[in-house]
Write a protein that holds these residues in place. Structure first.
Motif, PDB file in Angstrom:
ATOM      1  N   GLY A 384      30.807  43.470  42.113  1.00 37.30           N
ATOM      2  CA  GLY A 384      29.712  43.388  41.140  1.00 37.30           C
ATOM      3  C   GLY A 384      30.065  42.422  40.039  1.00 37.30           C
ATOM      4  O   GLY A 384      30.477  41.285  40.289  1.00 37.30           O
ATOM      5  N   GLU A 385      29.903  42.852  38.794  1.00 40.18           N
ATOM      6  CA  GLU A 385      30.228  42.013  37.646  1.00 40.18           C
ATOM      7  C   GLU A 385      31.731  42.094  37.365  1.00 40.18           C
ATOM      8  O   GLU A 385      32.241  43.095  36.859  1.00 40.18           O
ATOM      9  N   VAL A 386      32.432  41.033  37.717  1.00 39.42           N
ATOM     10  CA  VAL A 386      33.887  40.983  37.546  1.00 39.42           C
ATOM     11  C   VAL A 386      34.214  40.284  36.237  1.00 39.42           C
ATOM     12  O   VAL A 386      33.710  39.189  35.969  1.00 39.42           O
ATOM     13  N   ARG A 387      35.056  40.926  35.420  1.00 38.92           N
ATOM     14  CA  ARG A 387      35.433  40.365  34.127  1.00 38.92           C
ATOM     15  C   ARG A 387      36.839  39.785  34.202  1.00 38.92           C
ATOM     16  O   ARG A 387      37.762  40.425  34.693  1.00 38.92           O
ATOM     17  N   LEU A 388      36.983  38.562  33.693  1.00 39.10           N
ATOM     18  CA  LEU A 388      38.285  37.904  33.619  1.00 39.10           C
ATOM     19  C   LEU A 388      38.471  37.334  32.220  1.00 39.10           C
ATOM     20  O   LEU A 388      37.520  36.835  31.609  1.00 39.10           O
ATOM     21  N   ALA A 389      39.695  37.411  31.727  1.00 33.80           N
ATOM     22  CA  ALA A 389      40.019  36.884  30.405  1.00 33.80           C
ATOM     23  C   ALA A 389      41.281  36.040  30.512  1.00 33.80           C
ATOM     24  O   ALA A 389      42.257  36.443  31.159  1.00 33.80           O
ATOM     25  N   LEU A 390      41.265  34.864  29.883  1.00 29.11           N
ATOM     26  CA  LEU A 390      42.402  33.957  29.922  1.00 29.11           C
ATOM     27  C   LEU A 390      42.633  33.379  28.534  1.00 29.11           C
ATOM     28  O   LEU A 390      41.698  33.241  27.742  1.00 29.11           O
ATOM     29  N   HIS A 391      43.889  33.021  28.261  1.00 30.92           N
ATOM     30  CA  HIS A 391      44.207  32.373  26.988  1.00 30.92           C
ATOM     31  C   HIS A 391      45.278  31.327  27.236  1.00 30.92           C
ATOM     32  O   HIS A 391      46.296  31.591  27.877  1.00 30.92           O
ATOM     33  N   ASN A 392      45.044  30.123  26.733  1.00 33.19           N
ATOM     34  CA  ASN A 392      45.977  29.014  26.912  1.00 33.19           C
ATOM     35  C   ASN A 392      46.894  28.904  25.696  1.00 33.19           C
ATOM     36  O   ASN A 392      46.485  28.407  24.644  1.00 33.19           O
ATOM     37  N   GLU A 393      48.116  29.377  25.824  1.00 33.33           N
ATOM     38  CA  GLU A 393      49.099  29.283  24.749  1.00 33.33           C
ATOM     39  C   GLU A 393      50.081  28.143  24.980  1.00 33.33           C
ATOM     40  O   GLU A 393      51.089  28.039  24.267  1.00 33.33           O
ATOM     41  N   SER A 394      49.797  27.298  25.958  1.00 40.08           N
ATOM     42  CA  SER A 394      50.671  26.148  26.203  1.00 40.08           C
ATOM     43  C   SER A 394      50.304  25.015  25.252  1.00 40.08           C
ATOM     44  O   SER A 394      49.328  25.094  24.502  1.00 40.08           O
ATOM     45  N   LYS A 395      51.072  23.934  25.327  1.00 40.67           N
ATOM     46  CA  LYS A 395      50.831  22.780  24.456  1.00 40.67           C
ATOM     47  C   LYS A 395      49.989  21.715  25.163  1.00 40.67           C
ATOM     48  O   LYS A 395      49.830  20.612  24.639  1.00 40.67           O
ATOM     49  N   ARG A 396      49.442  22.046  26.300  1.00 43.51           N
ATOM     50  CA  ARG A 396      48.686  21.060  27.071  1.00 43.51           C
ATOM     51  C   ARG A 396      47.320  21.625  27.438  1.00 43.51           C
ATOM     52  O   ARG A 396      47.149  22.846  27.538  1.00 43.51           O
ATOM     53  N   PRO A 397      46.320  20.768  27.646  1.00 44.95           N
ATOM     54  CA  PRO A 397      45.041  21.262  28.177  1.00 44.95           C
ATOM     55  C   PRO A 397      45.225  21.702  29.622  1.00 44.95           C
ATOM     56  O   PRO A 397      46.011  21.114  30.371  1.00 44.95           O
ATOM     57  N   VAL A 398      44.504  22.726  30.023  1.00 46.57           N
ATOM     58  CA  VAL A 398      44.650  23.292  31.353  1.00 46.57           C
ATOM     59  C   VAL A 398      43.259  23.482  31.964  1.00 46.57           C
ATOM     60  O   VAL A 398      42.376  24.061  31.328  1.00 46.57           O
ATOM     61  N   LEU A 399      43.065  22.990  33.167  1.00 49.79           N
ATOM     62  CA  LEU A 399      41.823  23.236  33.886  1.00 49.79           C
ATOM     63  C   LEU A 399      42.003  24.507  34.710  1.00 49.79           C
ATOM     64  O   LEU A 399      42.888  24.596  35.560  1.00 49.79           O
TER      65      LEU A 399
END
Length: 624
Positions: A384-399
């Motif tokens: 159904g409705e799947v929730r995902l959470a992410l946070h970029n704590e690196s020093k580079r942009p991330v795709l």
């Protein structure tokens, strides 16, 4: 500077999931709206990302710039930003939102808003921004409304516009149509199949975009036809010169075609994706795909791009977004039961997102991307409705990319074609370059041999024995092809055959026992010939050996050893392979019984667990 806006609002009959297929197909929509084709160039960066440059001409005016990675969440939202270094614009934004008219009743249709924003450069920018609203938007609206009506009225079209290659007005000229008809007639002399006429109509009528990468499996699904039937027809059309076969090297991450090769001899063991900034191994299962296009003598088509990075070009990706350092992303997505891969640029790490009914996903912690790696376990989420959470704590942009690994459902892996008898018969000159070795993830290898062939030659003499052997090869070839396998080579009175599906190999083995003896008797051979058969499946290496495509490796060696355990009239299968396809149930339904044993295998450290299958009638005859 304030951005100038144009809005395109639509109320559609299709629900969001179906509307997404054409609303997010920016490549096709831009073509339909009369926008110019674009040339792209990806520039890899030291941080593991890549910058996508583009250029095109707008009314003869050169335009250049950088396209930032699309952000999308299927089937609700996508956005793309472009910055320009040359041309009438400094910056443009295209944003699209889709929602159900009635959240409780998806069949009630959907609402869509396309928002186009322009930051112009001087008078030219103002002129082209005005012209976009006056000339482009009406064409885009007409395209979306036409697609909406077509999909809503015909359920057989499915939810992907790319599979609808037969729609649209005829494109071929009268001269081209005559050539297409003639070549289709030639193809029917190779294979008498009505699918050839359907392919000919597609070549005649479909737009160029649909013909650039014709996928037989995708078309078989769209046409509700057996995939093998469609593949056979494409091979006949290619042999006759109506279509041509191409080998596309596919990036295992973005699934983009990195190389388009005219023959197998041009394939190399390693390749590079400038968009993903990665090197990768080329194998026959996941990174080399066979596709077809019209032969230029039938209908020349122009290979062009109107938009490369949009959701419509990478349909296996369900969500994507670039996160700058310190940026987070918390989103929900409707996902059906299955496994999804969450991957990130700049690292080889990834996570599996497993979606299943009844799973408690409430304790899932956010993924944290650091310079040292990725933190967070593989999550399990309820359907159904799947929730995902992410946070970029690196020093580079991330795709960040969430992809459905069932991308292969519509692809024709090179490994499947290499294991196809019709392909090997019609295109025997298709071989890998000397020294090139490509991995195959799994192939079923089957060996057969005639019981007591030495005694047979002594009893019959060389000429009569040779005729018997040659006659039995006729049945072997027919049965192997019927079950979608291929004979790799003959070895005396034995064969080595291959399948991508071990279950089909097992069914072919059973039919071989049923067919060989009656055929030999009908052909006047009274000698009681009997087959020994053994099979094992696993990874292998494909090479060119003695001017033909061949396999070698542990799987091939073990398959030969398994066949050596056959006593004749039976089928011996490694227990590992038998368990993987539930062989006891598969052959049990045909009256075969299984006997487990440990077989000696020369060159292997320990006995190999195997199953010996015998017809129940044989077991009854041997019973005391």
């Amino acid at each position: 500077m304030t951005l100038k806006e144009h809005r395109l609002e639509l109320t559609l009959r299709c629900p969001p999931a179906a509307a997404w297929a054409f609303l997010a197909d920016t490549n096709r929509a831009d073509e339909a709206a009369g926008l110019p084709s674009i040339t792209y160039r990806d520039e890899p960066q030291e941080d593991g990302t890549s910058v996508r440059h583009f250029d095109y001409k707008l009314k003869g005016l050169p335009v250049e710039g950088v396209e930032h990675p699309f952000h999308w969440e299927e089937p609700r939202y996508f956005r793309v930003d472009r910055d320009y270094s040359r041309g009438p614009f400094k910056r443009t934004v295209h944003e699209c939102t889709i929602e159900a008219v009635d959240p409780d009743d998806p069949s009630a249709g959907s609402r869509c808003v396309h928002l186009f924003q322009f930051e112009g450069r001087g008078v030219a920018g103002a002129v082209f921004t005005f012209g976009f609203g006056r000339e482009v938007l009406p064409l885009m609206r007409a395209f979306f409304e036409e697609m909406d009506a077509r999909v809503a009225d015909d359920a057989e079209l499915g939810d992907t516009i790319r599979d609808q290659v037969e729609v649209g007005k005829p494109r071929a000229t009268a001269k081209q149509r005559a050539v297409i008809d003639r070549l289709a007639a030639d193809a029917r002399t190779v294979l008498d199949s009505p699918v050839i006429d359907r392919i000919a109509r597609t070549v005649r009528d479909a737009p160029d975009l649909d013909l650039q990468r014709m996928q037989p499996i995708a078309l078989a699904n769209a046409w509700s036809l057996p995939p093998q039937q469609v593949l056979d027809a494409f091979l006949a059309c290619t042999y006759a010169g109506l279509t041509r076969l191409r080998w596309d090297v596919i990036c295992p991450h973005c699934r983009g075609d990195k190389q388009n090769l005219a023959n197998l001899g041009l394939v190399r063991e390693r390749s590079f994706c400038s968009a993903c900034n990665i090197d990768f191994d080329v194998d026959l299962d996941r990174s080399l795909e066979a596709v077809f296009s019209p032969h230029p003598q039938a209908r020349p088509i122009e290979i062009v791009r109107y938009c490369l990075g949009g959701p419509g070009m990478t349909r296996h990706i369900r969500a994507q977004r670039q996160l700058d350092p310190g940026e987070g992303w918390d989103f929900t997505l409707p996902l059906e039961t299955g496994s999804y891969r969450l991957r990130f640029t700049g690292t080889d790490e990834y996570r599996w997102v497993r979606v299943a009914p009844g799973v408690d996903g409430s304790t899932q912690e956010p993924f944290v991307i650091t310079d040292a790696g990725l933190q967070g376990p593989d999550p399990e989420q309820p359907s159904g409705e799947v929730r995902l959470a992410l946070h970029n704590e690196s020093k580079r942009p991330v795709l960040v990319v969430l992809e459905d690994v069932r991308w292969a459902d519509n692809a024709l892996p090179a490994g499947r074609l290499v294991a196809d008898q019709r392909f090997r018969d019609l295109f025997a000159n298709e071989m890998l370059a000397p020294g090139v070795r490509l991995e195959v993830e799994r192939v079923a290898i089957l060996f057969t041999d005639l019981v007591g062939s030495t005694a047979m030659y002594g009893a019959l003499g060389d000429a009569r024995a040779f005729n018997l052997v040659w006659s039995h090869f006729t049945v072997l070839t027919e049965v192997v092809a019927k079950h979608e396998g291929a004979i790799i080579k003959t070895i005396g009175d034995a064969i080595m055959a291959c399948w991508t599906d071990p279950a089909k190999a097992l069914l072919a083995a059973a039919e071989l026992h049923d067919r060989v003896a009656p055929h030999l008797q009908e052909s006047g051979h009274e000698y009681p010939a009997q087959l020994k058969i053994g099979m094992h499946a696993g990874p292998a290496i494909a090479v060119t050996l003695n001017d033909r495509l061949d396999y070698f490796g542990t799987t091939v060696n073990l398959a030969a050893r398994v066949e050596g355990q056959s006593a004749g009239g039976d089928i011996v299968v490694s227990l590992e392979t038998a368990d993987s396809i539930d062989a006891e149930e598969l052959l049990g339904a045909q009256g075969w019984t299984a006997e487990p044993f440990d077989g000696a295998a020369k060159g292997f450290d320990a006995p190999v667990p195997m199953l010996r299958f015998r017809p129940r009638s044989t077991m009854n005859e041997e019973a005391p």
